[in-house]
Design a protein around this motif. Structure first.
Motif, PDB file in Angstrom:
ATOM      1  N   ALA A 316      30.713  33.509  -6.753  1.00 44.15           N
ATOM      2  CA  ALA A 316      30.846  33.799  -5.326  1.00 44.15           C
ATOM      3  C   ALA A 316      32.102  33.133  -4.807  1.00 44.15           C
ATOM      4  O   ALA A 316      32.346  31.961  -5.081  1.00 44.15           O
ATOM      5  CB  ALA A 316      29.622  33.290  -4.575  1.00 44.15           C
ATOM      6  N   ARG A 317      32.922  33.885  -4.081  1.00 46.65           N
ATOM      7  CA  ARG A 317      34.137  33.341  -3.490  1.00 46.65           C
ATOM      8  C   ARG A 317      34.237  33.808  -2.055  1.00 46.65           C
ATOM      9  O   ARG A 317      33.892  34.948  -1.754  1.00 46.65           O
ATOM     10  CB  ARG A 317      35.376  33.871  -4.223  1.00 46.65           C
ATOM     11  CG  ARG A 317      35.550  33.374  -5.655  1.00 46.65           C
ATOM     12  CD  ARG A 317      36.914  33.795  -6.200  1.00 46.65           C
ATOM     13  NE  ARG A 317      37.299  35.144  -5.769  1.00 46.65           N
ATOM     14  CZ  ARG A 317      38.485  35.443  -5.234  1.00 46.65           C
ATOM     15  NH1 ARG A 317      39.383  34.520  -5.028  1.00 46.65           N
ATOM     16  NH2 ARG A 317      38.757  36.688  -4.903  1.00 46.65           N
ATOM     17  N   ALA A 318      34.711  32.950  -1.200  1.00 48.40           N
ATOM     18  CA  ALA A 318      34.918  33.349   0.192  1.00 48.40           C
ATOM     19  C   ALA A 318      35.927  32.428   0.845  1.00 48.40           C
ATOM     20  O   ALA A 318      35.956  31.239   0.551  1.00 48.40           O
ATOM     21  CB  ALA A 318      33.594  33.295   0.954  1.00 48.40           C
ATOM     22  N   PRO A 319      36.771  32.984   1.732  1.00 46.38           N
ATOM     23  CA  PRO A 319      37.600  32.110   2.550  1.00 46.38           C
ATOM     24  C   PRO A 319      36.699  31.464   3.605  1.00 46.38           C
ATOM     25  O   PRO A 319      35.867  32.141   4.209  1.00 46.38           O
ATOM     26  CB  PRO A 319      38.603  33.078   3.194  1.00 46.38           C
ATOM     27  CG  PRO A 319      37.934  34.409   3.199  1.00 46.38           C
ATOM     28  CD  PRO A 319      36.943  34.417   2.080  1.00 46.38           C
ATOM     29  N   LEU A 320      36.826  30.151   3.790  1.00 44.21           N
ATOM     30  CA  LEU A 320      35.919  29.459   4.706  1.00 44.21           C
ATOM     31  C   LEU A 320      36.699  28.689   5.763  1.00 44.21           C
ATOM     32  O   LEU A 320      37.800  28.219   5.501  1.00 44.21           O
ATOM     33  CB  LEU A 320      35.060  28.454   3.926  1.00 44.21           C
ATOM     34  CG  LEU A 320      34.060  29.009   2.917  1.00 44.21           C
ATOM     35  CD1 LEU A 320      33.416  27.874   2.135  1.00 44.21           C
ATOM     36  CD2 LEU A 320      32.991  29.831   3.605  1.00 44.21           C
ATOM     37  N   ALA A 339      32.591  24.470  -1.730  1.00 50.03           N
ATOM     38  CA  ALA A 339      33.497  25.041  -0.742  1.00 50.03           C
ATOM     39  C   ALA A 339      34.376  26.089  -1.410  1.00 50.03           C
ATOM     40  O   ALA A 339      35.039  25.796  -2.397  1.00 50.03           O
ATOM     41  CB  ALA A 339      34.351  23.939  -0.123  1.00 50.03           C
ATOM     42  N   GLY A 340      34.341  27.278  -0.906  1.00 49.96           N
ATOM     43  CA  GLY A 340      35.273  28.297  -1.375  1.00 49.96           C
ATOM     44  C   GLY A 340      34.847  29.090  -2.587  1.00 49.96           C
ATOM     45  O   GLY A 340      34.924  30.300  -2.598  1.00 49.96           O
ATOM     46  N   GLU A 341      34.390  28.384  -3.630  1.00 50.87           N
ATOM     47  CA  GLU A 341      34.034  29.114  -4.850  1.00 50.87           C
ATOM     48  C   GLU A 341      32.822  28.476  -5.507  1.00 50.87           C
ATOM     49  O   GLU A 341      32.707  27.264  -5.602  1.00 50.87           O
ATOM     50  CB  GLU A 341      35.219  29.107  -5.804  1.00 50.87           C
ATOM     51  CG  GLU A 341      34.969  29.981  -7.013  1.00 50.87           C
ATOM     52  CD  GLU A 341      36.230  30.210  -7.846  1.00 50.87           C
ATOM     53  OE1 GLU A 341      37.276  30.492  -7.241  1.00 50.87           O
ATOM     54  OE2 GLU A 341      36.144  30.088  -9.067  1.00 50.87           O
TER      55      GLU A 341
END
Ligand SMILES: [Zn+2]
Ligand SMILES: [Zn+2]
Length: 544
Positions: A316-320, A339-341
């Motif tokens: 799972a990856r997302a800009p936070l 955080a992030g990944e």
């Protein structure tokens, strides 16, 4: 005079400062740098929106305009109805793809059906009957506001095979808040509408119920705006009047408070029908996540399940925004955070679908509302498929007791004729026209202490319909269940144990020996006043 003016100005300034201090922060800005490819096929939309077609305050154009201002790409309209109105074809209005769905009232609360053609008869009555009808019609059904403090609205059938669930509903959230929290949000709304609405959010208990469901099967969760454009009239329309401006929350504020993101295979084409298909497909597959946009904005999420040997790596990856964390939720709760990944290995044969929450340190609520909620992504590709429709066993036990003689029962204004032949009985009926007045026509037959477990019928209607099969005791109490019947002929098996109280009765069905009548009912649950037609019973039997 000057002194009054000065003190008024000072007072106003003081109030403004206080409100400004009280007002919630602007949404944290999330950097999208390096995320272009995913951003191009992630589209934001509002799900669960009412227009003037039901109890909303703006028409489709006004809703589209508000959605465009809020930066949304699509809106799923869910005006209240019985699904007999043909849905509007998808269309782009002001650059926003408007999709037409319906929110159906059932005995077990509200149920939203999306991506469904018009129904051949009004959908309503028992919740599980409506769930079954939505599946038969090819729609995708979502249990609406299961958290609503209003019992009549809240979806309460926990066993029905729903396809989706509203994990949060903005219109339900404020109803359980303290007056202090509501009052403050009301004041600061004028400074920061969406942010003020978001201060009323908590972590809904529906997330726990959803997790319980996920242990058994796939269910898609969505954040519902349940936007009405405020309680004022015509809030979003061009001709604003003074009174209309007090409509809270406006569509735009609702849309900026929370929304959903469909993650598509490719970017949208601009062709309404094609794009509608892409968005509905993403929702059906659970390629959709929810975001509380008033807390942080915009949002992207990249989920992968990569198999290697005996294990599967969940990625799972997302800009936070700063301080944000991704949390991986497994069958027993949180399994990883970062955080992030996030990377997490699970055995390949795991049947449970894992999901992601994005959490922010300053999120409102007690417990705090998650900023981002994904749908399950699983080692096996577990997609949501409608459970099969229940069909009675084809083989008939030899315990049939009777083809029984039928007679008519009805309200005084409706009409009915009964024709009996050697092999069947035909009912020709017409429910009375005019206002809804408990119109009904029924075929009835009497019982005399027979012992049986189910009633088997072969029913042939002149068009698709739903009829009630009911049993009655001496004192008039009834239990029943509705069944879909089709012009191609439909075997119906009404198990006594599965019948439910009808019209004031309570508890379980008494032993069959205590039942005095069987009724086959056409009433306003699934028919409109004035409906006429024919119903043929080709066989009927009591089964031991
Ligand atoms: Zn509702
Ligand atoms: Zn609604």
């Amino acid at each position: 005079m000057r002194r009054i003016l000065t003190s008024t100005l000072i007072a106003l300034a003081a109030v403004s400062v206080v409100l400004f201090v009280l007002a919630p922060a602007r949404p944290a800005r999330v950097s999208m740098e390096g995320w272009d490819a995913l951003a191009a096929r992630t589209v934001a939309g509002a799900y669960h929106v009412h227009t003037t077609r039901s109890d909303g305050n703006g028409d489709k154009a006004a809703v589209a305009a508000a959605a465009a201002r809020a930066g949304l790409t699509f809106v799923i309209l869910t005006d209240h109805g019985d699904a007999t109105r043909p849905p509007d074809p998808p269309e782009y209005v002001q650059g926003v793809l408007m999709l037409d769905a319906v929110e159906i009232s059932t005995d077990e609360g509200h149920y939203v059906a999306i991506d469904m053609p018009r129904a051949p008869y009004p959908l309503g009555g028992a919740g599980d009957a409506v769930v079954e009808d939505v599946h038969r019609l090819g729609g995708f059904g979502i249990a609406a506001h299961p958290d609503s403090p209003k019992a009549a609205l809240r979806w309460s059938d926990t066993s029905a095979p729903i396809d989706g669930i509203e994990w949060i509903n903005a219109d339900s959230e404020w109803r359980d808040e303290s007056r202090r929290r509501l009052g403050r949000a009301g004041l600061t709304y004028f400074f920061r509408p969406a942010g003020s609405l978001a201060t009323l959010l908590d972590r809904p208990s529906t997330l726990d119920r959803w997790d319980a469901l996920l242990r058994t099967r796939g269910v898609v969760a969505l954040a519902a705006a349940d936007a009405h454009g405020g309680p004022g009239r015509r809030v979003e329309d061009q001709n604003r009047t003074f009174f209309s401006t007090i409509g809270i929350p406006s569509y735009e504020a609702s849309f900026r408070e929370l929304s959903v993101r469909a993650v598509l295979e490719q970017r949208l084409s601009g062709k309404a029908a094609e794009d509608a298909r892409a968005i509905y497909t993403a929702i059906r597959r659970g390629n959709v996540f929810s975001v509380i946009d008033a807390l942080a904005w915009p949002a992207l999420l990249d989920l992968h399940a990569v198999p290697s040997g005996a294990t599967v790596t969940l990625l799972a990856r997302a800009p936070l925004p700063s301080g944000g964390q991704l949390v991986l939720i497994g069958p027993a709760g949180e399994v990883a955070r970062g955080a992030g990944e996030l990377k997490f290995e699970v055995p390949r044969e795991t049947d449970y679908a894992y999901r992601i929450e994005g959490r922010l340190p300053a999120a409102p609520g007690d417990p705090p509302v998650p900023w981002l909620v994904s749908n399950p992504f699983s080692p096996g590709s577990r997609t949501v498929s409608p459970p099969g429709i229940e069909v009675p066993a084809a083989t008939r036990p030899a315990a049939a007791i009777a083809p029984f003689p039928w007679r008519i029962e009805k309200d005084p204004a409706s009409r009915a004729i009964l024709r009996t032949s050697a092999t069947s009985v035909e009912l020709e009926f017409g429910l009375a026209e005019g206002p809804r007045n408990s119109q009904f026509v029924a075929l009835a037959t009497d019982l005399r202490g027979q012992t049986f477990r189910s009633i088997d019928l072969d029913v042939l209607p002149d068009r698709p319909a739903r009829i009630g099969v009911q049993v009655r005791t001496e004192d008039g109490r009834r239990w029943g269940r509705s069944f879909y019947v089709d012009p191609a002929g439909t075997p119906v098996r009404a198990d006594l144990a599965r019948l439910r109280p009808v019209g004031g009765a309570a508890g379980n069905v008494p032993p069959s020996e205590a039942l005095t009548s069987i009724l086959l009912v056409v009433d306003l649950t699934n028919a409109v006043p004035g409906r006429s037609g024919r119903l043929t019973i080709r066989s009927s039997a009591l089964m031991k």
